[in-house]
Design an enzyme around this catalytic site. Sequence first.
Site, PDB file in Angstrom:
ATOM      1  N   LYS A  29       0.918  -1.258  -0.043  1.00  0.00           N
ATOM      2  CA  LYS A  29      -0.299   0.019  -0.125  1.00  0.00           C
ATOM      3  C   LYS A  29       0.830   1.075  -0.083  1.00  0.00           C
ATOM      4  O   LYS A  29       0.669   2.150  -0.623  1.00  0.00           O
ATOM      5  CB  LYS A  29      -1.057  -0.038   1.228  1.00  0.00           C
ATOM      6  N   GLN A  53      -4.941  -1.946   9.435  1.00  0.00           N
ATOM      7  CA  GLN A  53      -4.494  -2.866   8.774  1.00  0.00           C
ATOM      8  C   GLN A  53      -4.929  -4.298   9.683  1.00  0.00           C
ATOM      9  O   GLN A  53      -4.745  -4.482  10.822  1.00  0.00           O
ATOM     10  CB  GLN A  53      -2.937  -3.435   8.554  1.00  0.00           C
ATOM     11  N   ASP A  85     -11.287   2.204   4.140  1.00  0.00           N
ATOM     12  CA  ASP A  85     -11.594   0.821   3.905  1.00  0.00           C
ATOM     13  C   ASP A  85     -13.270   0.533   3.971  1.00  0.00           C
ATOM     14  O   ASP A  85     -13.477  -0.504   3.664  1.00  0.00           O
ATOM     15  CB  ASP A  85     -11.044   0.317   5.304  1.00  0.00           C
TER      16      ASP A  85
HETATM   17  N1  LIG Z   1      -7.551  -3.010   6.739  1.00  0.00           N
HETATM   18  C1  LIG Z   1      -7.742  -4.027   5.833  1.00  0.00           C
HETATM   19  N2  LIG Z   1      -7.124  -5.253   6.051  1.00  0.00           N
HETATM   20  C2  LIG Z   1      -7.127  -6.022   5.423  1.00  0.00           C
HETATM   21  C3  LIG Z   1      -7.755  -6.040   4.102  1.00  0.00           C
HETATM   22  C4  LIG Z   1      -8.512  -4.659   3.635  1.00  0.00           C
HETATM   23  O1  LIG Z   1      -8.871  -4.628   2.813  1.00  0.00           O
HETATM   24  N3  LIG Z   1      -8.177  -4.009   4.628  1.00  0.00           N
HETATM   25  N4  LIG Z   1      -7.395  -7.025   3.033  1.00  0.00           N
HETATM   26  C5  LIG Z   1      -6.578  -8.325   3.313  1.00  0.00           C
HETATM   27  C6  LIG Z   1      -5.363  -8.089   2.914  1.00  0.00           C
HETATM   28  N5  LIG Z   1      -5.118  -7.096   1.817  1.00  0.00           N
HETATM   29  C7  LIG Z   1      -5.164  -5.670   2.187  1.00  0.00           C
HETATM   30  O2  LIG Z   1      -4.865  -5.282   3.130  1.00  0.00           O
HETATM   31  C8  LIG Z   1      -4.456  -7.401   0.510  1.00  0.00           C
HETATM   32  C9  LIG Z   1      -4.663  -8.664  -0.022  1.00  0.00           C
HETATM   33  C10 LIG Z   1      -4.074  -9.067  -1.161  1.00  0.00           C
HETATM   34  C11 LIG Z   1      -3.292  -8.035  -1.869  1.00  0.00           C
HETATM   35  C12 LIG Z   1      -2.811  -8.535  -3.246  1.00  0.00           C
HETATM   36  O3  LIG Z   1      -2.202  -7.637  -3.742  1.00  0.00           O
HETATM   37  N6  LIG Z   1      -2.457  -9.665  -3.398  1.00  0.00           N
HETATM   38  C13 LIG Z   1      -1.907  -9.950  -4.520  1.00  0.00           C
HETATM   39  C14 LIG Z   1      -0.864 -11.110  -4.142  1.00  0.00           C
HETATM   40  C15 LIG Z   1       0.328 -10.435  -3.563  1.00  0.00           C
HETATM   41  C16 LIG Z   1       1.349 -11.526  -3.022  1.00  0.00           C
HETATM   42  O4  LIG Z   1       2.099 -11.810  -3.791  1.00  0.00           O
HETATM   43  O5  LIG Z   1       1.566 -11.666  -1.870  1.00  0.00           O
HETATM   44  C17 LIG Z   1      -2.627 -10.944  -5.612  1.00  0.00           C
HETATM   45  O6  LIG Z   1      -3.737 -11.559  -5.165  1.00  0.00           O
HETATM   46  O7  LIG Z   1      -2.483 -10.949  -6.802  1.00  0.00           O
HETATM   47  C18 LIG Z   1      -3.480  -6.470  -1.515  1.00  0.00           C
HETATM   48  C19 LIG Z   1      -3.891  -6.304  -0.270  1.00  0.00           C
HETATM   49  C20 LIG Z   1      -6.685  -8.595   4.678  1.00  0.00           C
HETATM   50  N7  LIG Z   1      -6.485  -7.426   5.558  1.00  0.00           N
END
Ligand SMILES: Nc1nc2c(c(=O)[nH]1)N[C@@H](CN(C=O)c1ccc(C(=O)N[C@@H](CCC(=O)O)C(=O)O)cc1)CN2
Length: 291
Positions: free
Chosen positions: A57, A101, A124
């Site tokens: 982020k 987070q 969020d």
């Molecule tokens: N406050 C929050 N916490 C969490 C959220 C949220 O939206 N708000 N969501 C998830 C985690 N998350 C963001 O925080 C998140 C998950 C996945 C990705 C992402 O880019 N995934 C990639 C792979 C990345 C990698 O290689 O590890 C993909 O799927 O292509 C971004 C953000 C839980 N907590």
Amino acid sequence: MDSTYAHILDGKALAQRIQAQISEEVAQLLSTFGRPPGLAVLMVGDNPASAAYVRGKERACAKAGIASFGHHFPENTSQTELEQTIEALNQDERVDGILVQLPLPDHLNAVSLLHQINPDKDVDGLHPVSLGRLVRGESGLRSCTPAGVMRLLREYQIEVKGKQAVVVGRSILVGKPMSLMLLEADATVTIAHSRTENLKELTRSADILIAAIGRTQFITADMVKPQSVVIDVGINRVSDSSGQSRLVGDVHFDTVREIAQSITPVPGGVGAMTVAMLLHNTVLSYKRSQS
Ligand SMILES: Nc1nc2c(c(=O)[nH]1)N[C@@H](CN(C=O)c1ccc(C(=O)N[C@@H](CCC(=O)O)C(=O)O)cc1)CN2
């Protein structure tokens, strides 16, 4: 592409396009208003997955010209200290978006912290006011992952209106807001979960199937309607027999892609869209504060 395989909905490429557009908009906003949009991220402890998401982020903010204010706390931080930080960020005019987070360590009350964020800075979309606006169909800040799914469906011109959508999962982060957003787009929505009876019967009725149940490769080909759209919100880290770790979703991609019409991959599908929508919400919140 082999025509017997589903069309891949490329969230990573779409997220990059959206982030490039946001960068251009941020440059214009900066020259008009004299300050960039700002995002504050609170993270507690050192869960490696959360730390990686937070870094992602912060990197995305830097690339888009958004100021990020990282607040990284040790595992044993108290609820009061976090509440005081949120209160200060609510008052800070450089900050347009605040997020905590998730998940948080067990001794902390996440719900109460989320309630404390000024709803106008709730990028969020998890504050009761944001969720209430979604329930009422009013404009507002929408939760990032489901908003990312809706944007993917829109960009790939997938018809939602009148379709049978089944959401497997009822979390406040994804399942519940996802269902409401699909309803807002005139889908006929069913929410299923771990206690649902005859789950396969339900999922096989879905024109649009959203897998957000948090179980590795749970949705198998026999649970999917032929030529349907399958959206995989799951992110599960697994190790193969040689000890190599990789990410997989809640959908058994290799078999489901043989019968679905369209499918999101993991990684490269919905996850990437989450960050793009977070930047979008931060800019939206900034623009509202200037008007
Ligand atoms: N406050 C929050 N916490 C969490 C959220 C949220 O939206 N708000 N969501 C998830 C985690 N998350 C963001 O925080 C998140 C998950 C996945 C990705 C992402 O880019 N995934 C990639 C792979 C990345 C990698 O290689 O590890 C993909 O799927 O292509 C971004 C953000 C839980 N907590």
